[in-house]
Design an enzyme around this catalytic site. Structure first.
Site, PDB file in Angstrom:
ATOM      1  N   HIS A 152       0.852  -1.184   0.000  1.00 12.44           N
ATOM      2  CA  HIS A 152       0.000   0.000   0.000  1.00 12.44           C
ATOM      3  C   HIS A 152       0.893   1.240   0.000  1.00 12.44           C
ATOM      4  O   HIS A 152       1.769   1.386   0.861  1.00 12.44           O
ATOM      5  CB  HIS A 152      -0.896   0.011   1.236  1.00 12.44           C
ATOM      6  CG  HIS A 152      -1.741   1.237   1.354  1.00 12.44           C
ATOM      7  ND1 HIS A 152      -2.716   1.567   0.433  1.00 12.44           N
ATOM      8  CD2 HIS A 152      -1.754   2.233   2.285  1.00 12.44           C
ATOM      9  CE1 HIS A 152      -3.283   2.701   0.790  1.00 12.44           C
ATOM     10  NE2 HIS A 152      -2.720   3.123   1.905  1.00 12.44           N
ATOM     11  N   LYS A 185      -0.931  10.871   1.081  1.00 11.07           N
ATOM     12  CA  LYS A 185       0.004  10.331   0.074  1.00 11.07           C
ATOM     13  C   LYS A 185      -0.408  10.735  -1.339  1.00 11.07           C
ATOM     14  O   LYS A 185       0.416  11.215  -2.127  1.00 11.07           O
ATOM     15  CB  LYS A 185       0.069   8.797   0.187  1.00 11.07           C
ATOM     16  CG  LYS A 185       0.558   8.298   1.525  1.00 11.07           C
ATOM     17  CD  LYS A 185       0.692   6.790   1.550  1.00 11.07           C
ATOM     18  CE  LYS A 185      -0.625   6.073   1.409  1.00 11.07           C
ATOM     19  NZ  LYS A 185      -1.543   6.325   2.559  1.00 11.07           N
ATOM     20  N   ASP A 241      -1.948   3.978  -4.534  1.00 11.38           N
ATOM     21  CA  ASP A 241      -2.698   3.087  -3.653  1.00 11.38           C
ATOM     22  C   ASP A 241      -2.068   1.701  -3.522  1.00 11.38           C
ATOM     23  O   ASP A 241      -1.813   1.229  -2.423  1.00 11.38           O
ATOM     24  CB  ASP A 241      -4.156   2.948  -4.118  1.00 11.38           C
ATOM     25  CG  ASP A 241      -4.991   2.236  -3.074  1.00 11.38           C
ATOM     26  OD1 ASP A 241      -4.933   2.643  -1.895  1.00 11.38           O
ATOM     27  OD2 ASP A 241      -5.677   1.261  -3.411  1.00 11.38           O
ATOM     28  N   ARG A 286      16.934  15.185  13.226  1.00 15.50           N
ATOM     29  CA  ARG A 286      17.128  16.528  12.669  1.00 15.50           C
ATOM     30  C   ARG A 286      18.374  16.623  11.810  1.00 15.50           C
ATOM     31  O   ARG A 286      18.500  17.543  11.006  1.00 15.50           O
ATOM     32  CB  ARG A 286      17.189  17.558  13.803  1.00 15.50           C
ATOM     33  CG  ARG A 286      15.915  17.614  14.641  1.00 15.50           C
ATOM     34  CD  ARG A 286      15.983  18.691  15.684  1.00 15.50           C
ATOM     35  NE  ARG A 286      16.110  20.018  15.066  1.00 15.50           N
ATOM     36  CZ  ARG A 286      16.220  21.146  15.769  1.00 15.50           C
ATOM     37  NH1 ARG A 286      16.242  21.104  17.096  1.00 15.50           N
ATOM     38  NH2 ARG A 286      16.340  22.296  15.148  1.00 15.50           N
TER      39      ARG A 286
END
Length: 316
Positions: free
Chosen positions: A143, A164, A182, A248
């Site tokens: 997916h 997405k 998808d 970070r």
């Protein structure tokens, strides 16, 4: 998953490789090949059958043909009959070799598939093995959304509704290309890389909440479509969590495993106001830069270490 879990029909091999059928067995239409390995049966024709796998496609080239021609008719018939008694998937004559009468006779007698090609043996063998390995490559369906951004294949994953497809649409509008939305079919190539494409049923279609299903090819044209793409980076989108600790600097070099292949991975927190398309563009460029040997996070860390070391030396 192992290669023997997949197969390719003999008829599709004949069609794709442009083979001429000299004799087709009764089960030709349903016959399948389940191994990507092929065999040149020179040793078998000489009588050595240890470790012989009859399920491999058998290629007969000039070496085998020259050996058979060196035999008298009775020896040639005996060698070919011993060979054709095995339940062979198919025999393919290369180099456009003229049909060997005894070979056709035995193919008809034992109902074996016999074909020919004008390609030289080495070239044909390489093309055939590449085709078979591609057809039988281990694969899964995941997916997600697969897009190409600056030549990098980004597999965008995350929970349903995280955005997405929406970020994929924005990337398309920025000139990038989409491969699948998808559901992404992923397989491993000969070079241990991952290739993704879209299932035939939903290729070129996207679902956008609030709008519905759209045909990307019709709306934006062929320029935004790509049939398949190597997966270079897995991007996981997740809702922003104020209590979560995010990387970070990017020093950790996170990866994820798909079909036993390690792929670089990043996690991007999503919250209103963040331009995800721009962030994914930077992620793609940065991933390419790392593959070329440039690591900005590592370079900055080294500069900082050198700076503080210099300050400590001056104080000392």
């Amino acid at each position: 998953m192992k290669n023997d879990e997949y197969s390719v029909s003999l008829s599709s091999i004949v069609k794709e490789q442009g083979l001429k059928i000299l004799h087709a067995s009764k089960d030709f239409d349903t016959a399948c090949v389940r191994t990507a390995d092929v065999n040149r049966p020179a040793l078998q024709l000489a009588g050595f059958y240890d470790y012989f796998d009859p399920k491999r496609l058998q290629l007969i080239g000039r070496v085998e043909c020259t050996y058979l021609e060196s035999l008298d008719p009775n020896q040639r018939a005996e060698a070919l009959e011993r060979f054709m008694r095995f339940d062979l998937s198919a025999i393919i004559l290369c180099h456009g070799i003229d049909t060997i009468p005894e070979l056709v006779e035995m193919a008809e007698k034992y109902d074996r598939n016999l074909m020919s090609t004008n390609e030289d043996t080495s070239t044909f063998m390489a093309d055939l093995i590449s085709m078979l390995r591609n057809a039988m490559a281990p694969r899964i369906t995941m997916h997600g959304v697969l897009v190409e951004v600056y030549g990098e294949g980004l597999l965008i994953t995350g929970d349903s509704g995280v955005g997405k497809s929406e970020v994929a649409i924005e990337l398309i509008q920025r000139g990038h290309r989409i491969i699948a939305d998808d559901a992404v079919e992923i397989k491993v190539t000969n070079h241990n890389t991952l290739i993704g494409n879209a299932p035939d049923l939903i290729r070129h279609y996207m679902e956008l909440r609030g709008i519905g299903v759209v045909d990307v090819r019709s709306l934006f044209g062929m320029r935004v479509i790509k049939m398949e793409q190597e997966i270079d980076l897995v991007v996981t989108l997740e809702p922003w969590d104020d209590h979560a600790v995010y990387d970070r600097f990017g020093l950790e070099g996170a990866t994820t495993e798909i079909l036993d292949v390690e792929v670089p991975a990043v996690t991007i927190p999503v919250k209103p106001g963040r331009n995800l398309a721009s962030i994914l563009e930077v992620a793609a460029i940065n991933n390419r830069s790392r593959k070329l040997g440039h690591n900005a996070a590592l370079e900055l860390t080294q500069r900082m270490d050198e700076h503080f070391k210099k300050l400590m030396d001056e104080e000392g």
